[in-house]
Design a protein around this motif. Sequence first.
Motif, mmCIF file in Angstrom:
data_model
loop_
_atom_site.group_PDB
_atom_site.id
_atom_site.type_symbol
_atom_site.label_atom_id
_atom_site.label_comp_id
_atom_site.label_asym_id
_atom_site.label_seq_id
_atom_site.Cartn_x
_atom_site.Cartn_y
_atom_site.Cartn_z
ATOM 1 N N LEU A 198 37.185 -38.448 -37.789
ATOM 2 C CA LEU A 198 37.809 -38.712 -39.218
ATOM 3 C C LEU A 198 36.966 -38.278 -40.342
ATOM 4 O O LEU A 198 37.249 -37.496 -41.280
ATOM 5 C CB LEU A 198 38.383 -40.165 -39.185
ATOM 6 N N VAL A 199 35.603 -38.693 -40.194
ATOM 7 C CA VAL A 199 34.733 -38.304 -41.274
ATOM 8 C C VAL A 199 34.447 -36.838 -41.376
ATOM 9 O O VAL A 199 34.495 -36.267 -42.447
ATOM 10 C CB VAL A 199 33.436 -38.962 -40.953
ATOM 11 N N LEU A 200 34.489 -36.215 -40.441
ATOM 12 C CA LEU A 200 34.290 -34.524 -40.462
ATOM 13 C C LEU A 200 35.489 -34.041 -41.088
ATOM 14 O O LEU A 200 35.370 -33.261 -42.065
ATOM 15 C CB LEU A 200 34.100 -34.142 -39.050
ATOM 16 N N MET A 201 36.615 -34.672 -40.570
ATOM 17 C CA MET A 201 37.906 -33.980 -41.314
ATOM 18 C C MET A 201 38.134 -34.160 -42.847
ATOM 19 O O MET A 201 38.511 -33.347 -43.505
ATOM 20 C CB MET A 201 39.062 -34.603 -40.464
ATOM 21 N N PHE A 202 37.638 -35.500 -43.005
ATOM 22 C CA PHE A 202 37.946 -35.782 -44.427
ATOM 23 C C PHE A 202 36.618 -35.116 -45.463
ATOM 24 O O PHE A 202 36.764 -35.182 -46.583
ATOM 25 C CB PHE A 202 37.898 -37.185 -44.744
ATOM 26 N N SER A 203 35.572 -34.658 -44.650
ATOM 27 C CA SER A 203 34.569 -34.217 -45.563
ATOM 28 C C SER A 203 34.738 -32.621 -45.761
ATOM 29 O O SER A 203 34.122 -31.821 -46.456
ATOM 30 C CB SER A 203 33.308 -34.380 -44.726
ATOM 31 N N GLY A 204 35.952 -32.148 -45.064
ATOM 32 C CA GLY A 204 36.275 -30.797 -45.290
ATOM 33 C C GLY A 204 36.065 -29.755 -44.284
ATOM 34 O O GLY A 204 35.993 -28.469 -44.322
ATOM 35 N N VAL A 205 35.354 -30.368 -42.950
ATOM 36 C CA VAL A 205 34.913 -29.479 -42.052
ATOM 37 C C VAL A 205 35.924 -28.878 -41.189
ATOM 38 O O VAL A 205 36.924 -29.533 -41.025
ATOM 39 C CB VAL A 205 34.047 -30.307 -41.173
ATOM 40 N N GLU A 206 36.195 -27.764 -40.973
ATOM 41 C CA GLU A 206 37.129 -27.026 -40.386
ATOM 42 C C GLU A 206 37.168 -27.299 -39.026
ATOM 43 O O GLU A 206 36.134 -26.924 -38.183
ATOM 44 C CB GLU A 206 37.284 -25.344 -40.607
ATOM 45 N N LEU A 207 38.138 -27.870 -38.515
ATOM 46 C CA LEU A 207 38.110 -28.248 -36.871
ATOM 47 C C LEU A 207 39.311 -27.656 -36.247
ATOM 48 O O LEU A 207 40.132 -27.051 -36.778
ATOM 49 C CB LEU A 207 38.475 -29.871 -36.771
#
Length: 310
Positions: free
Chosen positions: A301-310
């Motif tokens: 969730l942190v990565l996603m909300f940080s804008g990291v492309e998953l």
Amino acid sequence: MLEATLWATAIVIGLVLLVLSGDKLSDKIVDVARKAGVSPLVISIVLISLATTLPELLTSAVASYQGLTGIALGNALGSIFANIALILGIAAVIRPLKATKAAYENSLVMLGSFFLVIALSLDGTLSRLDGAVLLGAYAVYLLWLLKKNARKDVELESAERATVIDYAFLLFLGLLLVLGAKLVVYGGTNIAKAIGVSEFVVGATIVAVGTSLPEMTNAVYGALRERGSISIGNIIGADIMNALVVLGVASVIRPLQTGASILTVFLILAVMLPMVISLKRIHGLGRSMGIYFLAVYFIYLVLMFSGVEL
């Protein structure tokens, strides 16, 4: 005002359906398994996984047909990750989940299914032929599973046996879970948009969790009733279906460009491998494993909300 009342009512009805059908489903799985002479694990893997994975199957199939291949792929991979990291994480924290040797054996199939998807995706595309291979692999798996768990002893004619009505009722309860989840997602999404929450946040929270509510409800009830095999079996079956059936059907409809990042694959393996190892070593999942799963989901969730492309 009227619309807000409608959305709130949809959430309440959806939650009621989830609670009532989830409560009955765990008991019915055990009942049908006893009558059929197979383990509750098999019922969870085959029938319940089919019912609870319908949202992912329909979503990916429609997305593929409409040319939205990224959604079709992301939906399946995201569900595989959420099923383990979020759902089994919550269930194992509620109560350590005990399972049988069969759960470990089927978890190896789950792991193998994911590696098969990776292997077929190395050329950058899941072609129609690749989709047929995935669907064929699922058919082989089902034949193996049913043969392995066939009734070994001939029972007396007077013994109670599972009927078509029993199986139909199982599927009906599973579909009620799906309907309940859809109502919750419908109401929650509209309320969130009405109060100004962004579509990204809605998609990452309400919709993502909402499509997993059927599996989550079944897993939580399995944990509460101390039926870990049901909780684990449903998730194993759902993840095998996501890898082989959901992606198989979607790529047969339209070839999928496999643009998933290495990070997505790593996150899935970061929860899938420890799960398989735990089922091998202690025949279940402890609270510490549940906490680890939830921690990985939090990182996601942190990565996603940080804008990291998953």
